[in-house]
Enzyme design. Sequence first.
Site, PDB file in Angstrom:
ATOM      1  N   ASP A   8       0.850  -1.045  -0.201  1.00  0.00           N
ATOM      2  CA  ASP A   8      -0.098  -0.021  -0.056  1.00  0.00           C
ATOM      3  C   ASP A   8       0.918   1.277   0.064  1.00  0.00           C
ATOM      4  OD1 ASP A   8       0.851   0.409   2.553  1.00  0.00           O
ATOM      5  OD2 ASP A   8      -1.113   0.110   3.569  1.00  0.00           O
ATOM      6  N   HIS A   9       0.427   2.457   0.451  1.00  0.00           N
ATOM      7  CA  HIS A   9       0.912   3.751   0.435  1.00  0.00           C
ATOM      8  C   HIS A   9       2.104   3.723   1.332  1.00  0.00           C
ATOM      9  CE1 HIS A   9      -2.462   3.935   2.980  1.00  0.00           C
ATOM     10  NE2 HIS A   9      -1.687   4.347   3.707  1.00  0.00           N
ATOM     11  N   CYS A  65       2.819  -3.314   4.293  1.00  0.00           N
ATOM     12  CA  CYS A  65       1.913  -1.986   4.677  1.00  0.00           C
ATOM     13  C   CYS A  65       2.432  -1.329   5.961  1.00  0.00           C
ATOM     14  CB  CYS A  65       0.445  -2.582   5.018  1.00  0.00           C
ATOM     15  SG  CYS A  65      -0.062  -3.388   6.514  1.00  0.00           S
ATOM     16  N   GLY A  66       1.667  -0.356   6.646  1.00  0.00           N
ATOM     17  CA  GLY A  66       2.512   0.448   7.632  1.00  0.00           C
ATOM     18  C   GLY A  66       2.707  -0.643   8.786  1.00  0.00           C
ATOM     19  N   GLY A  68       2.112  -3.957   8.689  1.00  0.00           N
ATOM     20  CA  GLY A  68       2.016  -5.168   8.340  1.00  0.00           C
ATOM     21  C   GLY A  68       0.920  -6.347   8.780  1.00  0.00           C
ATOM     22  N   GLY A  70      -2.480  -5.627   8.737  1.00  0.00           N
ATOM     23  CA  GLY A  70      -3.513  -5.360   7.878  1.00  0.00           C
ATOM     24  C   GLY A  70      -3.502  -6.230   6.566  1.00  0.00           C
ATOM     25  N   HIS A  98      10.077 -22.875  11.100  1.00  0.00           N
ATOM     26  CA  HIS A  98       9.198 -23.629  12.017  1.00  0.00           C
ATOM     27  C   HIS A  98       7.652 -23.396  11.387  1.00  0.00           C
ATOM     28  CE1 HIS A  98      11.699 -22.992  15.927  1.00  0.00           C
ATOM     29  NE2 HIS A  98      12.285 -23.625  14.843  1.00  0.00           N
ATOM     30  N   ARG A 109       6.499   0.985   8.876  1.00  0.00           N
ATOM     31  CA  ARG A 109       6.623   1.793   9.747  1.00  0.00           C
ATOM     32  C   ARG A 109       7.670   1.466  10.925  1.00  0.00           C
ATOM     33  NH1 ARG A 109       1.030   3.501   8.377  1.00  0.00           N
ATOM     34  NH2 ARG A 109       1.253   5.143   6.718  1.00  0.00           N
ATOM     35  N   ARG A 132       9.090 -32.026  13.441  1.00  0.00           N
ATOM     36  CA  ARG A 132       8.296 -31.915  14.429  1.00  0.00           C
ATOM     37  C   ARG A 132       7.216 -30.819  13.843  1.00  0.00           C
ATOM     38  NH1 ARG A 132      12.665 -29.067  16.522  1.00  0.00           N
ATOM     39  NH2 ARG A 132      12.163 -27.181  17.473  1.00  0.00           N
TER      40      ARG A 132
END
Length: 143
Positions: A8-9, A65-66, A68, A70, A98, A109, A132
């Site tokens: 995004d922006h 994104c800002g 991360g 959303g 893992h 951000r 595992r």
Amino acid sequence: MKISIGNDHAGPEYKKAIIHYLETNGHKITNYGTDAFDSVDYPDFGHPVAIDVENKNADFGIVICGSGNGIAMTVNKHQGIRAALCWTKEIAALARQHNDANIISIPARFTSIPQAVEIVATFLVTPFEGGRHANRVNKIACQ
């Protein structure tokens, strides 16, 4: 490798640096992200990345994104997607080792551009350990 990327922006400059790194290292890129700083909706750029990974048109995805969060929530709605929000290279390594993460989410951000490139580099070279962890990963998807 084939990599799909969307942002995004908050992420145009991050995407530019990451794409430069990826192309320099011989990866093929599909770019779904915005190049503008005008406000946009992150799902519009995350869903195409998830679809590429889901349909095996990309080996891995990168979303930005800002926070991360959303965009990670967006891509994780797709079956077979295991997106990890990573803000250090150590977390990126663990997400692969893992959790067999196939999309990495970068919080623009909360990381610098050099950190973001390092996080992506670590993510792409780190293999899934299996063992595992495989049983746990197999329980993630809804039936």
